[in-house]
Every structure is written in structure tokens, then in C-alpha cells.
Design a protein around this motif. Structure first.
Motif, PDB file in Angstrom:
ATOM      1  N   ILE A   1      48.779  39.958  34.167  1.00  0.00           N
ATOM      2  CA  ILE A   1      49.089  38.581  34.565  1.00  0.00           C
ATOM      3  C   ILE A   1      49.641  38.558  35.988  1.00  0.00           C
ATOM      4  CG2 ILE A   1      50.631  36.627  34.103  1.00  0.00           C
ATOM      5  CD1 ILE A   1      50.375  37.379  31.097  1.00  0.00           C
ATOM      6  N   GLU A   2      50.535  39.506  36.279  1.00  0.00           N
ATOM      7  CA  GLU A   2      51.128  39.583  37.605  1.00  0.00           C
ATOM      8  C   GLU A   2      50.048  39.795  38.664  1.00  0.00           C
ATOM      9  OE1 GLU A   2      54.028  42.676  38.185  1.00  0.00           O
ATOM     10  OE2 GLU A   2      55.590  41.201  38.511  1.00  0.00           O
ATOM     11  N   CYS A   3      49.102  40.676  38.368  1.00  0.00           N
ATOM     12  CA  CYS A   3      48.012  40.942  39.305  1.00  0.00           C
ATOM     13  C   CYS A   3      47.183  39.682  39.542  1.00  0.00           C
ATOM     14  CB  CYS A   3      47.104  42.055  38.778  1.00  0.00           C
ATOM     15  SG  CYS A   3      47.847  43.683  38.932  1.00  0.00           S
ATOM     16  N   LYS A   4      46.896  38.933  38.470  1.00  0.00           N
ATOM     17  CA  LYS A   4      46.118  37.705  38.605  1.00  0.00           C
ATOM     18  C   LYS A   4      46.849  36.687  39.464  1.00  0.00           C
ATOM     19  CE  LYS A   4      43.187  37.962  34.551  1.00  0.00           C
ATOM     20  NZ  LYS A   4      42.952  37.513  33.191  1.00  0.00           N
ATOM     21  N   ILE A   5      48.167  36.564  39.236  1.00  0.00           N
ATOM     22  CA  ILE A   5      48.975  35.630  40.019  1.00  0.00           C
ATOM     23  C   ILE A   5      48.967  36.053  41.497  1.00  0.00           C
ATOM     24  CG2 ILE A   5      51.327  34.792  40.435  1.00  0.00           C
ATOM     25  CD1 ILE A   5      51.708  34.945  37.344  1.00  0.00           C
ATOM     26  N   ASP A   6      49.124  37.363  41.734  1.00  0.00           N
ATOM     27  CA  ASP A   6      49.085  37.885  43.099  1.00  0.00           C
ATOM     28  C   ASP A   6      47.754  37.580  43.755  1.00  0.00           C
ATOM     29  OD1 ASP A   6      51.619  38.794  43.097  1.00  0.00           O
ATOM     30  OD2 ASP A   6      51.135  40.906  42.777  1.00  0.00           O
ATOM     31  N   ALA A   7      46.671  37.731  43.023  1.00  0.00           N
ATOM     32  CA  ALA A   7      45.339  37.496  43.566  1.00  0.00           C
ATOM     33  C   ALA A   7      45.166  36.030  43.942  1.00  0.00           C
ATOM     34  CB  ALA A   7      44.275  37.908  42.544  1.00  0.00           C
TER      35      ALA A   7
END
Length: 55
Positions: A46-52
Motif C-alpha cells: 500500500i505504501e508503495c502504491k501511495i508513493d507511486a
């Protein structure tokens, strides 16, 4: 003799219960660790998606 037999039986039952408790505790700890790892992985995704999205 009867008393002695009862005593060993009680000891066996107590040992059995202790082993069962230890097994249950181990199983609970294992389940807890597994679910924590899963949660950590999901959180990372989820964190990676938000960062993206934001980045």
C-alpha cells in the motif's frame, strides 16, 4: 496399589495438559508472527502504491 495408580494417572493427565498448553501457545505465536508478516507486506505494498501516486 490403587493410590499409586491414581497418582501416576493424574501426573500423566497434568503432563498432557501442560503439553497441550505449550502446543497451543506455540501455535498462537506462530499464527501471530505469520499474520504480522502478512500485514507488514500488505502495508508495504500500500505504501508503495501511495508513493507511486504522490511521487
Amino acid at each position: 496399589m490403587a493410590k499409586l495408580g491414581t497418582k501416576t494417572y493424574q501426573n500423566r493427565v497434568t503432563t498432557g495438559f501442560t503439553r497441550l498448553k505449550i502446543n497451543l501457545i506455540c501455535r498462537d505465536l506462530t499464527l501471530f508472527c505469520v499474520s504480522m508478516l502478512l500485514l507488514a507486506n500488505i502495508y508495504r505494498v500500500i505504501e508503495c502504491k501511495i508513493d507511486a501516486r504522490t511521487g
